[in-house]
Design an enzyme around this catalytic site. Structure first.
Site, PDB file in Angstrom:
ATOM      1  N   ASP A   1       0.832  -1.216   0.000  1.00  6.69           N
ATOM      2  CA  ASP A   1       0.000   0.000   0.000  1.00  6.69           C
ATOM      3  C   ASP A   1       0.862   1.260   0.000  1.00  6.69           C
ATOM      4  O   ASP A   1       2.090   1.181   0.061  1.00  6.69           O
ATOM      5  CB  ASP A   1      -0.976  -0.015   1.191  1.00  6.69           C
ATOM      6  CG  ASP A   1      -0.282  -0.248   2.536  1.00  6.69           C
ATOM      7  OD1 ASP A   1       0.960  -0.187   2.601  1.00  6.69           O
ATOM      8  OD2 ASP A   1      -0.991  -0.490   3.528  1.00  6.69           O
TER       9      ASP A   1
ATOM     10  N   ASN B   1      -8.126  -0.575  13.739  1.00  5.33           N
ATOM     11  CA  ASN B   1      -9.523  -0.759  13.318  1.00  5.33           C
ATOM     12  C   ASN B   1      -9.700  -2.042  12.491  1.00  5.33           C
ATOM     13  O   ASN B   1     -10.743  -2.256  11.892  1.00  5.33           O
ATOM     14  CB  ASN B   1      -9.994   0.456  12.506  1.00  5.33           C
ATOM     15  CG  ASN B   1      -9.126   0.698  11.275  1.00  5.33           C
ATOM     16  OD1 ASN B   1      -8.199  -0.070  11.005  1.00  5.33           O
ATOM     17  ND2 ASN B   1      -9.417   1.748  10.530  1.00  5.33           N
TER      18      ASN B   1
ATOM     19  N   HIS C   1      -7.834  -2.875   9.812  1.00  9.30           N
ATOM     20  CA  HIS C   1      -7.483  -2.805   8.382  1.00  9.30           C
ATOM     21  C   HIS C   1      -6.267  -3.688   8.095  1.00  9.30           C
ATOM     22  O   HIS C   1      -5.402  -3.872   8.942  1.00  9.30           O
ATOM     23  CB  HIS C   1      -7.264  -1.372   7.888  1.00  9.30           C
ATOM     24  CG  HIS C   1      -6.037  -0.672   8.347  1.00  9.30           C
ATOM     25  ND1 HIS C   1      -5.995   0.673   8.626  1.00  9.30           N
ATOM     26  CD2 HIS C   1      -4.760  -1.114   8.551  1.00  9.30           C
ATOM     27  CE1 HIS C   1      -4.778   1.022   8.970  1.00  9.30           C
ATOM     28  NE2 HIS C   1      -4.005  -0.044   8.942  1.00  9.30           N
TER      29      HIS C   1
ATOM     30  N   GLU D   1      -9.952  -0.500   4.756  1.00 14.42           N
ATOM     31  CA  GLU D   1     -10.583   0.052   5.946  1.00 14.42           C
ATOM     32  C   GLU D   1     -11.963  -0.585   6.182  1.00 14.42           C
ATOM     33  O   GLU D   1     -12.542  -1.185   5.263  1.00 14.42           O
ATOM     34  CB  GLU D   1     -10.736   1.565   5.765  1.00 14.42           C
ATOM     35  CG  GLU D   1      -9.414   2.322   5.674  1.00 14.42           C
ATOM     36  CD  GLU D   1      -8.799   2.609   7.041  1.00 14.42           C
ATOM     37  OE1 GLU D   1      -8.446   1.649   7.748  1.00 14.42           O
ATOM     38  OE2 GLU D   1      -8.659   3.792   7.394  1.00 14.42           O
TER      39      GLU D   1
HETATM   40  C1  GLP Z   1      -0.645   0.998   8.377  1.00 13.01           C
HETATM   41  C2  GLP Z   1      -0.454   0.372   6.977  1.00 13.01           C
HETATM   42  C3  GLP Z   1      -0.514  -1.119   7.030  1.00 13.01           C
HETATM   43  C4  GLP Z   1       0.218  -1.570   8.252  1.00 13.01           C
HETATM   44  C5  GLP Z   1      -0.633  -1.246   9.445  1.00 13.01           C
HETATM   45  C6  GLP Z   1       0.007  -1.578  10.769  1.00 13.01           C
HETATM   46  O1  GLP Z   1      -1.546   2.040   8.344  1.00 13.01           O
HETATM   47  N1  GLP Z   1      -1.350   0.810   5.981  1.00 13.01           N
HETATM   48  O2  GLP Z   1       0.021  -1.661   5.847  1.00 13.01           O
HETATM   49  O3  GLP Z   1       0.450  -2.951   8.170  1.00 13.01           O
HETATM   50  O4  GLP Z   1      -1.057   0.103   9.400  1.00 13.01           O
HETATM   51  O5  GLP Z   1       1.154  -0.809  10.989  1.00 13.01           O
HETATM   52  P1  GLP Z   1       2.217  -1.124  12.121  1.00 13.01           P
HETATM   53  O6  GLP Z   1       2.867  -2.405  11.796  1.00 13.01           O
HETATM   54  O7  GLP Z   1       3.171   0.043  12.076  1.00 13.01           O
HETATM   55  O8  GLP Z   1       1.451  -1.195  13.413  1.00 13.01           O
END
Ligand code: GLP
Length: 239
Positions: free
Chosen positions: A67, A136, A138, A143
């Site tokens: 992403d 949340n 995702h 989302e």
């Molecule tokens: C972000 C990204 C995701 C990521 C997730 C968790 O917003 N869009 O691809 O895996 O949230 O992030 P983290 O591993 O820093 O907690």
């Protein structure tokens, strides 16, 4: 789907790295779809170290970013592009035709989606998709309320994603949309791994594993995947 719990974040990361390396040994031209973010960072470090130390040939592998934040340049250290460059591309010296990112600055985001959809198709699908999880639920930027039938798409981000997302940036940054691999790609990947660590993730991991499968908590869809692992540390495990 299997749930694998490790005592520490280091052990969890080691196990993820091992699975990634094992895949390359089995399939030298494996196609990886990789999340950025804090959760997989140590796994990527172990992964790159193992490949180099064991002199494994990964030159035929393809890497695709999961992403990107819309409107954020690749040079911004908060971008997913920058993260993958620092944590995968540079350590492994990946050739530019073997790494594919969403361009969050593109004037035509729909075309960006088609670009990545086409790359996935041309490579006969994803061998492995490695994702983190948002508070949340995702995965990628899928989302709450997202359709499970989507390939790559652009989506409005929830406030919680925008607020938590500030942690990646050096200064307060305006975020509103994400461009992401869709849940259809996620479900069609040969293998899916969801990584979560820390107490903050315990509640959403519990919901992911126990709530009714529904798109208000997109991560619950992983329970329908034919070959998925939810890999977490003890802190993220609420049973
Ligand atoms: C972000 C990204 C995701 C990521 C997730 C968790 O917003 N869009 O691809 O895996 O949230 O992030 P983290 O591993 O820093 O907690």
């Amino acid at each position: 789907m299997q749930k694998l719990v490790y005592k520490t974040y280091e052990q969890l990361s080691e196990a993820v790295a091992y699975k990634m390396v094992k895949l390359i040994i089995k399939k030298p031209n494996a196609v990886f779809c990789l999340a950025s973010g804090s959760s997989p960072q140590l796994a990527y470090q172990y992964f790159t170290e193992k490949l180099i130390n064991k002199k494994i040939n990964y030159s035929n592998c393809t890497f695709i970013a999961l992403d990107e934040w819309v409107g954020i340049p690749p040079t911004d250290s908060g971008s997913c592009h920058y993260f993958l460059q620092e944590n995968i591309v540079k350590p492994l010296n990946i050739a530019s035709d073997k790494i594919h990112y969403f361009d969050g600055l593109s004037k035509n985001l729909e075309l960006e989606c088609i670009k990545i959809d086409t790359i996935i198709e041309q490579n006969n699908g994803l061998d492995i998709i490695i994702v983190g999880i948002g508070l949340n639920g995702h995965i990628g930027f899928n989302e709450p309320g997202v359709s499970p039938d989507k390939k790559c798409h652009v989506i409005d981000l929830e406030d919680i994603t925008i607020n938590v997302g500030q942690k990646y940036f050096d200064q307060p940054t305006q975020l509103s949309q994400g461009i992401t691999i869709g849940l259809q790609h996620f479900m069609e990947a040969n293998e899916a791994i969801l990584i979560a660590n820390g107490l903050k993730k315990a509640e959403i991991i519990f919901k992911t594993l126990n709530a009714e499968i529904n798109m208000q908590i997109p991560s619950t869809i992983i329970r329908k995947h034919r070959n998925a692992s939810v890999m977490i540390d003890l802190d993220a495990d609420n049973n």
